[in-house]
Design an enzyme around this catalytic site. Structure first.
Site, short mmCIF file in Angstrom:
data_model
loop_
_atom_site.label_atom_id
_atom_site.label_comp_id
_atom_site.label_asym_id
_atom_site.label_seq_id
_atom_site.Cartn_x
_atom_site.Cartn_y
_atom_site.Cartn_z
CE LYS A 168 -18.87 -24.57 16.17
NZ LYS A 168 -19.64 -25.45 15.25
CB ALA A 203 -16.52 -24.83 19.01
CB VAL A 228 -21.56 -20.12 20.67
CG1 VAL A 228 -22.19 -18.92 19.96
CG2 VAL A 228 -21.44 -21.30 19.70
CG ASP A 244 -23.92 -32.73 15.73
OD1 ASP A 244 -24.37 -33.71 16.36
OD2 ASP A 244 -23.09 -31.94 16.21
#
Length: 514
Positions: free
Chosen positions: A154, A134, A136, A289
């Site tokens: 996002k 994705a 942002v 992550d």
């Protein structure tokens, strides 16, 4: 295994070999078969990669191959102690500086996803960060009756789900090939590992689940200090759109800016590592992550700010105890405890010797004590681990794969912030506090409450079980032309009696924690 997925797998291997991906692996620390495979792969390496050691084109290659390959590159970028400083620097662009998709598509995506509420998002910026899944944008949220707020929006990349499916098909193909042609790899359970990663990535493709993850973590850390996360604006959330509060911070990899802001990097590294351990051990729910592109430093408080909760890890009480005991065993040099826990959780088969495995663990742990991160070669440590896993026929636990991958990421970021980080000293307050709590009165009471709850649940099922037994008896009698004789009646009573004894036994075992 489709021909297409197998072809994509071999194509990926070719591209990675050409762009120098195999040159960054610590070949000298790997087993002979893996060293041979790497040497063969490097035969097709581009001449300039071999000459300069620079792999700057690898970023673009990983992005073209797909999001799963990008995730792998992000992990390597945090470990200059394993892949080398130059390779880590070359790969760092994967963390949040990927090429964005066309920003003119964003208004249409928002309108389709959010309907009329999309109009509340105004002044949408160009992409401020772009990753494999994705990108942002900064925007202003103008909700009716509220003060306008700066938010982060996002948006999933168009077509990313299809690319992800192609990735995972190739990874499944590779796992099955490994299991077919390399019997030694079966103990690592590659297909199960890919299935675990596949599941976590599928969750990442639904931003509503990421919003829920932020909400759950916010509840877990509401009384914590040193670690901050954004809030969710639920009215502007959809499967492919997530809107949160905008978090101002200094990128955690920008050491010069952190120093200029007067933030203590040693304290920041300690907050990062301790927060991760607290989330994993105390809550069993952690950010999986935590590469530098998702981490920032608050210039006012010096706290860690985390974003991007698409991949979250969850482990049960048993696995949390395993992690705590392993860390505490290394901290206190209780290698017997470390070894025993590996047997308890099934990492090491019961056919192996606990004493011998304790000795092997000691050979890894002792050289680490009293050393700072700068003095420890993680490549050599990994080489020892490879040898030990093979020697003791260690099995992979797929449900712990995300935890292990996340610990590698977090440790790498913390080491970069503080090259003199003493991991054991930093970890002890969190690990020791949790173990003392679990062994103390509070932990015992919580265990007792849990046992009582399970016993009550088991008791609640007894009437249903008895009703099912009576129904079975009635059906049996209906099938008989004559009433059951004495022998049949005795048999049925014996069956009911055995069922009752079984139920009582199960309840007792639940209450006693067996």
């Amino acid at each position: 295994m489709s021909i297409g997925s197998t072809f994509r797998l071999f194509h990926a291997g070719w591209v990675l070999a050409r762009e120098g991906a195999f040159s960054v692996l610590p070949a000298e620390s790997l087993p002979p078969m893996m060293r041979f495979g790497i040497s063969m792969a490097r035969l097709v390496e581009r001449r300039d990669v071999r000459k300069t050691g620079s792999i700057e084109r690898l970023n673009a290659a990983l992005h073209k191959l797909g999001p799963s390959y990008v995730k792998f590159g992000q992990t390597l970028a945090t470990r200059p102690d394993i892949v080398g400083a130059q390779a880590a620097a070359d790969l760092s662009g994967l963390q949040d500086r990927m090429p964005p998709f066309d920003p003119t598509l964003v208004p249409g995506i928002l309108d389709l996803a959010l309907g009329p509420k999309a109009a509340q998002l105004t002044e949408i910026s160009e992409p401020v960060a772009a990753a494999s899944i994705a990108q942002v944008h900064k925007a202003k949220l103008r909700a009716p009756g509220e003060v306008p707020k700066i938010v982060a929006v996002k948006v999933l990349r168009p077509g990313v789900a299809e690319r992800f499916r192609a990735d995972t098909d190739s990874l499944y193909a590779g796992a099955r090939l490994a299991e077919t042609f390399s019997p030694a790899s079966r103990r690592l359970r590659p297909t199960e590992v890919v299935r675990t990663l596949d599941h976590s990535m599928r969750l990442e493709l639904d931003l509503r689940l990421e919003a829920a993850a932020i909400s759950e973590m916010a509840e877990n850390i509401r009384n914590d200090e040193g670690f901050r996360i954004p809030d969710v604006h639920w009215d502007q959330v959809a499967q492919n759109v997530l809107t949160t509060t905008w978090m101002d911070g200094i990128p955690i990899r920008d050491h010069a800016a952190i120093d200029a802001a007067g933030i203590d990097r040693k304290a920041l590294a300690a907050k990062l590592l301790q927060s991760f351990l607290r989330h994993a051990i105390r809550d069993g729910y952690f950010h999986a992550d935590m590469h530098p592109g998702n981490l920032f430093a608050d210039p006012r408080s010096g706290d860690v700010i985390a974003v991007d909760f698409g991949i979250m890890g969850r482990i049960g009480k048993f696995e949390r105890r395993f992690l705590a005991d392993i860390l505490y065993g290394f901290i206190t040099r209780n290698y017997r405890l470390v070894a025993q826990r590996h047997f308890d959780i099934g990492y090491v088969p019961a056919s192996q010797s606990v004493d011998d495995f304790t000795l092997a663990i000691r050979s890894i742990g002792e050289p680490l004590h009293g050393r700072t991160a700068a003095d420890i070669s993680m490549a050599k440590v990994l080489g020892q681990l490879f040898t030990i896993t093979d020697l003791f026929d260690m099995q992979t636990r797929p449900e712990l794969v995300l935890l292990q991958k996340s610990m590698v990421l977090v440790e790498g970021v913390a080491r970069n912030l503080d090259p003199n980080l003493d991991i054991w000293t930093v970890a002890e307050p969190v690990v020791g506090e949790w173990i003392r709590r679990e062994e103390g009165p509070v932990g015992r009471i919580e265990d007792l409450v849990g046992h009582a709850s399970r016993a009550a649940e088991a008791l609640g099922r007894v009437p249903t079980l008895l009703a099912q037994a009576e129904l079975t008896m009635a059906e049996h009698r209906a099938m008989m032309r004559r009433p059951p004789d004495r022998l049949m009646r005795g048999t049925l009573l014996a069956v009911l009696g055995a069922a009752f004894v079984l139920i009582v036994t199960l309840i007792v075992r639940v209450v006693l924690g067996g």
